[in-house]
Design an enzyme around this catalytic site. Structure first.
Site, mmCIF file in Angstrom:
data_model
loop_
_atom_site.group_PDB
_atom_site.id
_atom_site.type_symbol
_atom_site.label_atom_id
_atom_site.label_comp_id
_atom_site.label_asym_id
_atom_site.label_seq_id
_atom_site.Cartn_x
_atom_site.Cartn_y
_atom_site.Cartn_z
ATOM 1 N N TYR A 72 -21.435 -84.627 47.286
ATOM 2 C CA TYR A 72 -21.472 -83.215 47.701
ATOM 3 C C TYR A 72 -20.050 -82.676 47.875
ATOM 4 O O TYR A 72 -19.716 -81.597 47.380
ATOM 5 C CB TYR A 72 -22.251 -83.157 49.013
ATOM 6 C CG TYR A 72 -22.268 -81.850 49.756
ATOM 7 C CD1 TYR A 72 -23.019 -80.769 49.300
ATOM 8 C CD2 TYR A 72 -21.575 -81.710 50.967
ATOM 9 C CE1 TYR A 72 -23.070 -79.588 50.023
ATOM 10 C CE2 TYR A 72 -21.628 -80.540 51.695
ATOM 11 C CZ TYR A 72 -22.376 -79.473 51.213
ATOM 12 O OH TYR A 72 -22.419 -78.306 51.928
ATOM 13 N N SER A 78 -17.586 -75.997 51.607
ATOM 14 C CA SER A 78 -17.819 -76.785 52.826
ATOM 15 C C SER A 78 -16.518 -77.456 53.245
ATOM 16 O O SER A 78 -15.651 -77.729 52.403
ATOM 17 C CB SER A 78 -18.864 -77.871 52.550
ATOM 18 O OG SER A 78 -18.896 -78.809 53.614
HETATM 19 N N1 LIG Z 1 -25.813 -75.795 56.809
HETATM 20 C C1 LIG Z 1 -24.648 -76.430 56.848
HETATM 21 O O1 LIG Z 1 -24.368 -77.241 57.753
HETATM 22 C C2 LIG Z 1 -23.592 -76.127 55.808
HETATM 23 C C3 LIG Z 1 -22.276 -76.527 56.078
HETATM 24 C C4 LIG Z 1 -21.292 -76.264 55.138
HETATM 25 C C5 LIG Z 1 -21.629 -75.617 53.964
HETATM 26 N N2 LIG Z 1 -22.935 -75.250 53.725
HETATM 27 C C6 LIG Z 1 -23.228 -74.595 52.458
HETATM 28 O O2 LIG Z 1 -23.783 -73.329 52.727
HETATM 29 C C7 LIG Z 1 -24.647 -72.944 51.654
HETATM 30 C C8 LIG Z 1 -25.980 -72.485 52.199
HETATM 31 O O3 LIG Z 1 -26.550 -73.575 52.920
HETATM 32 P P1 LIG Z 1 -27.766 -73.406 53.926
HETATM 33 O O4 LIG Z 1 -27.455 -74.276 55.074
HETATM 34 O O5 LIG Z 1 -28.087 -71.973 54.159
HETATM 35 O O6 LIG Z 1 -28.912 -74.117 53.052
HETATM 36 P P2 LIG Z 1 -30.509 -74.007 53.138
HETATM 37 O O7 LIG Z 1 -30.934 -73.580 54.482
HETATM 38 O O8 LIG Z 1 -31.005 -75.304 52.594
HETATM 39 O O9 LIG Z 1 -30.856 -72.845 52.101
HETATM 40 C C9 LIG Z 1 -30.603 -73.053 50.745
HETATM 41 C C10 LIG Z 1 -31.095 -71.872 49.939
HETATM 42 O O10 LIG Z 1 -30.787 -72.113 48.562
HETATM 43 C C11 LIG Z 1 -31.989 -72.136 47.778
HETATM 44 N N3 LIG Z 1 -31.766 -73.133 46.730
HETATM 45 C C12 LIG Z 1 -31.496 -74.448 46.860
HETATM 46 N N4 LIG Z 1 -31.289 -75.014 45.669
HETATM 47 C C13 LIG Z 1 -31.425 -74.026 44.752
HETATM 48 C C14 LIG Z 1 -31.299 -73.969 43.344
HETATM 49 N N5 LIG Z 1 -30.978 -75.055 42.617
HETATM 50 N N6 LIG Z 1 -31.504 -72.789 42.712
HETATM 51 C C15 LIG Z 1 -31.809 -71.675 43.424
HETATM 52 N N7 LIG Z 1 -31.915 -71.656 44.764
HETATM 53 C C16 LIG Z 1 -31.731 -72.821 45.424
HETATM 54 C C17 LIG Z 1 -33.092 -72.461 48.778
HETATM 55 O O11 LIG Z 1 -34.362 -71.984 48.358
HETATM 56 P P3 LIG Z 1 -35.374 -72.965 47.520
HETATM 57 O O12 LIG Z 1 -35.466 -74.235 48.291
HETATM 58 O O13 LIG Z 1 -36.653 -72.193 47.435
HETATM 59 O O14 LIG Z 1 -34.739 -73.135 46.184
HETATM 60 C C18 LIG Z 1 -32.600 -71.679 49.996
HETATM 61 O O15 LIG Z 1 -32.865 -70.304 49.845
HETATM 62 C C19 LIG Z 1 -24.730 -74.178 50.747
HETATM 63 O O16 LIG Z 1 -23.858 -74.024 49.660
HETATM 64 C C20 LIG Z 1 -24.268 -75.318 51.619
HETATM 65 O O17 LIG Z 1 -23.708 -76.363 50.867
HETATM 66 C C21 LIG Z 1 -23.914 -75.482 54.625
#
Ligand SMILES: NC(=O)c1ccc[n+]([C@@H]2O[C@H](COP(=O)([O-])OP(=O)(O)OC[C@H]3O[C@@H](n4cnc5c(N)ncnc54)[C@H](OP(=O)(O)O)[C@@H]3O)[C@@H](O)[C@H]2O)c1
Length: 253
Positions: free
Chosen positions: A158, A145
């Protein structure tokens, strides 16, 4: 953008947390390239819904696993090997955040954030690294991030965990280079997913964030998924130890 082509046909790619958001987008693009894809998540219902939305099929495996639990990670990789016989690429996509200040946070909450981001990425990378080292080939890509390089009050734990993943990326790149394994990271700004919905769905916060992004919008999951596919492909064979900013120019300001 959907028609871009990468040489990922038949490649076995494990994506942590592919049941929604960025991981789900990456899974869909990979399946479209003919890759064999493993997704994981903690909730079975989320995985079932994702498998249905991705069209199921022999090239897709969904495993219920918590990436910060060593037994779950072992099972994720054992089931992958049993089904597909190898692993070419690991995408460390899982991440979670809870708004909390460093001085006031409970140790249990601190550990939860570090576990789900840094420790889980370590466990999966160690497992994949051992398999790839035997094969003398492989790629690991971690989603970090912009928070890894920008200290933000109450979002800092984070950021600390994501900064740790960026250093893990550089260390692994060094340790695994002689085995022809490339290790890189992608650092997005805000992406329109469930994860950050409380922020982008609030017009005032959304507009404040957009002001910091020269390209004038937050990212969509596909904006992150395409560069991830590039780093998974042989087009990126000479890139290792890098973090690619996918932030609409925010970090260049
Ligand atoms: N969205 C943003 O603004 C943003 C910005 C910068 C970076 N990121 C990074 O991008 C990545 C993906 O984010 P996203 O926005 O796609 O998140 P998201 O929509 O919350 O999806 C997260 C995914 O990870 C799974 N998950 C969460 N905790 C887990 C665990 N401990 N073990 C196994 N599975 C787990 C969730 O399924 P379950 O809930 O069923 O476990 C879901 O499939 C992350 O690393 C996040 O930090 C996101």
């Amino acid at each position: 953008m959907k028609n871009l082509s990468y040489d990922l046909e038949d490649k076995v790619v494990v994506i942590t947390g592919g049941s929604r958001g960025i991981g789900f987008e990456i899974a869909g693009l990979l399946l479209g390239q003919g890759a064999r894809v493993v997704i994981c998540g903690r909730k079975q219902q989320g995985l079932d819904d994702a498998v249905k939305a991705l069209g199921g099929g022999d090239n897709l495996l969904a495993v219920s696993a918590h990436i910060a639990k060593e037994d779950d990670v072992d099972r994720l990789f054992t089931q992958t090997m049993d089904r597909f016989g190898t692993i070419d690429v690991l995408v460390n996509n899982v991440g979670m955040n809870i708004v909390a200040g460093v001085v006031d946070v409970d140790f249990s909450l601190w550990k939860k954030i570090i576990d789900s981001n840094l420790n889980g990425t370590f466990l999966c990378s160690r497992k994949a690294g051992r398999i790839m080292r035997e094969r003398k080939k492989g790629k690991i890509v971690s989603i970090t991030s912009i928070a890894a390089t920008r200290a933000a009050p109450f979002m800092g734990i984070y950021g600390i965990a994501k900064a740790g993943i960026q250093m893990l990326t550089r260390v692994l790149a060094q340790e695994l280079a002689s085995f022809n394994i490339q290790v890189n990271a992608i650092a997005p700004c805000m992406v329109r997913t469930t994860f950050s919905q409380p922020f982008w769905s609030n017009p005032e916060i959304h507009d404040q964030i957009v002001k910091t992004i020269p390209l004038g919008r937050i990212a969509e999951p596909a904006d992150v998924a395409h560069p991830t596919l590039f780093l998974c492909s042989s087009g990126a064979d000479f890139i290792t130890g890098q973090t690619l900013m996918v932030d609409g120019g925010a970090s260049a300001v």
